[in-house]
Design an enzyme around this catalytic site. Structure first.
Site, PDB file in Angstrom:
ATOM      1  N   ASP A  39      28.893 -34.685  75.789  1.00 20.86           N
ATOM      2  CA  ASP A  39      29.854 -33.818  76.468  1.00 20.86           C
ATOM      3  C   ASP A  39      31.176 -33.705  75.713  1.00 20.86           C
ATOM      4  O   ASP A  39      32.193 -33.339  76.286  1.00 20.86           O
ATOM      5  CB  ASP A  39      30.137 -34.372  77.868  1.00 20.86           C
ATOM      6  CG  ASP A  39      30.757 -35.763  77.827  1.00 20.86           C
ATOM      7  OD1 ASP A  39      30.369 -36.558  76.950  1.00 20.86           O
ATOM      8  OD2 ASP A  39      31.635 -36.056  78.666  1.00 20.86           O
ATOM      9  N   TYR A 158      40.227 -43.967  81.965  1.00 19.90           N
ATOM     10  CA  TYR A 158      40.901 -44.338  80.733  1.00 19.90           C
ATOM     11  C   TYR A 158      42.395 -44.520  80.972  1.00 19.90           C
ATOM     12  O   TYR A 158      43.025 -43.677  81.624  1.00 19.90           O
ATOM     13  CB  TYR A 158      40.705 -43.269  79.663  1.00 19.90           C
ATOM     14  CG  TYR A 158      39.265 -42.932  79.345  1.00 19.90           C
ATOM     15  CD1 TYR A 158      38.276 -43.915  79.397  1.00 19.90           C
ATOM     16  CD2 TYR A 158      38.901 -41.648  78.986  1.00 19.90           C
ATOM     17  CE1 TYR A 158      36.958 -43.612  79.094  1.00 19.90           C
ATOM     18  CE2 TYR A 158      37.574 -41.337  78.679  1.00 19.90           C
ATOM     19  CZ  TYR A 158      36.607 -42.320  78.742  1.00 19.90           C
ATOM     20  OH  TYR A 158      35.301 -42.018  78.440  1.00 19.90           O
ATOM     21  N   PRO A 159      42.992 -45.573  80.417  1.00 20.77           N
ATOM     22  CA  PRO A 159      44.439 -45.743  80.527  1.00 20.77           C
ATOM     23  C   PRO A 159      45.155 -44.933  79.448  1.00 20.77           C
ATOM     24  O   PRO A 159      45.889 -45.475  78.604  1.00 20.77           O
ATOM     25  CB  PRO A 159      44.628 -47.249  80.326  1.00 20.77           C
ATOM     26  CG  PRO A 159      43.519 -47.638  79.400  1.00 20.77           C
ATOM     27  CD  PRO A 159      42.359 -46.743  79.759  1.00 20.77           C
ATOM     28  N   LYS A 190      33.228 -46.046  83.611  1.00 21.78           N
ATOM     29  CA  LYS A 190      33.157 -46.052  82.144  1.00 21.78           C
ATOM     30  C   LYS A 190      34.585 -46.152  81.627  1.00 21.78           C
ATOM     31  O   LYS A 190      35.440 -45.336  81.993  1.00 21.78           O
ATOM     32  CB  LYS A 190      32.496 -44.769  81.643  1.00 21.78           C
ATOM     33  CG  LYS A 190      32.542 -44.578  80.124  1.00 21.78           C
ATOM     34  CD  LYS A 190      32.113 -43.161  79.754  1.00 21.78           C
ATOM     35  CE  LYS A 190      32.330 -42.880  78.273  1.00 21.78           C
ATOM     36  NZ  LYS A 190      32.058 -41.467  77.928  1.00 21.78           N
ATOM     37  N   GLY A 243      28.771 -41.987  72.371  1.00 25.78           N
ATOM     38  CA  GLY A 243      28.609 -40.623  71.905  1.00 25.78           C
ATOM     39  C   GLY A 243      28.536 -40.556  70.400  1.00 25.78           C
ATOM     40  O   GLY A 243      27.473 -40.603  69.785  1.00 25.78           O
TER      41      GLY A 243
END
Length: 277
Positions: A39, A158-159, A190, A243
């Site tokens: 993606d 995510y930070p 994730k 990925g």
């Protein structure tokens, strides 16, 4: 006195049954999963392997990962003509490193996931950003709708926010992002790898959800990818979502086979490297 067992599941015919079955498809009997992210064209640009997405999908499928993550348009392109499609996660939001790094735009829905036969729906949040409030509201709405229809939820937590300062990417910030997603009720988180087994074990312990690690930037060598995977699994994580380090490998199928040995069988990175020969 013997206890009579009931023939009914605890879910009955509620949406909880659909959620449980879909999670089993993704994580199997081991409770561990290797997912390949396809993606990344919108977030990071259309790499040659993503431009030739059909060929890349076939090379990924040959390695037999637990699932792939794709947007609805690519899912329709790849899976409609496949008589035995891989399980898949619908990516329903997207950021862009060039144009909107901390804002995940809504590009799909829970109902899309149901209609298109996906096994989970994934959205992202940028924790520690100036738009964190909006991201939390979006994620909460997705979790609520998914619960109604029995669709597992995945959060790419995510930070990556602009308010962290020099704490951005620290183990503290990763735990915060992962915990925030779990507190909003997602099934799978994730997030970024923190750099060591010990530090990521604290993220896993502090996150009441299935925790998976994103693959991150393309590694210099395949061995580095396997060593990272080994460290992640030793931390108690539920698996990997890689990925670029899979579809960007010289032979994606071999890389997946090697990673599956670590994720599913507990192999060391040294033993798993034999699959790359």
């Amino acid at each position: 006195m013997t206890t009579q067992t009931t023939p009914f599941t605890s879910f009955g015919v509620t949406s909880g049954l659909g959620r449980a079955i879909r999670l089993r498809r993704l994580f199997g009997a081991s409770g561990k999963a290797l997912v390949v992210a396809l993606d990344q064209a919108v977030p990071r640009g259309v790499a040659p392997q993503l431009a030739d997405i059909e060929k890349t999908y076939q090379s990924v499928k040959a390695g037999a990962p637990n699932a792939i993550t794709v947007t609805r348009g690519i899912g329709g392109s790849l899976l409609a003509g496949d008589p035995q499609p891989l399980p898949w996660i619908l990516k329903a939001s997207s950021f862009s490193v060039d144009f909107h790094l901390t804002v995940d735009a809504t590009i799909g829905s829970v109902d899309d996931a149901v209609r298109l036969g996906a096994d989970a729906v994934a959205v992202g949040i940028s924790a520690g950003s100036s738009v964190q409030v909006q991201m939390f509201e979006m994620l909460a709405a997705v979790v609520e709708r998914a619960a109604e229809v029995g669709m597992p939820t995945v959060c790419h937590a995510y930070p990556s926010g602009d308010l962290w300062g020099d704490r951005k990417g620290s183990a503290e910030s990763v735990l915060y992002a992962a915990r925030a997603a779990a507190e909003l009720g997602v099934d799978v988180v994730k997030t970024w790898y923190t750099g060591s087994t010990e530090s990521f074990a604290k993220v896993v312990a502090g996150t009441p959800a299935l925790v998976m690690v994103a693959g991150g930037a393309k590694a210099d060598t395949d061995r580095e990818v396997l060593e990272m995977a080994e460290s992640v699994m030793q931390s108690g994580a539920a698996g990997l979502t890689f990925g670029r380090n899979v579809w960007g490998a010289e032979d994606p199928a071999k890389m997946i086979t090697a990673l599956r040995a670590i994720v599913q069988d507990g192999a060391t990175s040294a033993a798993a490297a034999e699959h790359l020969a």
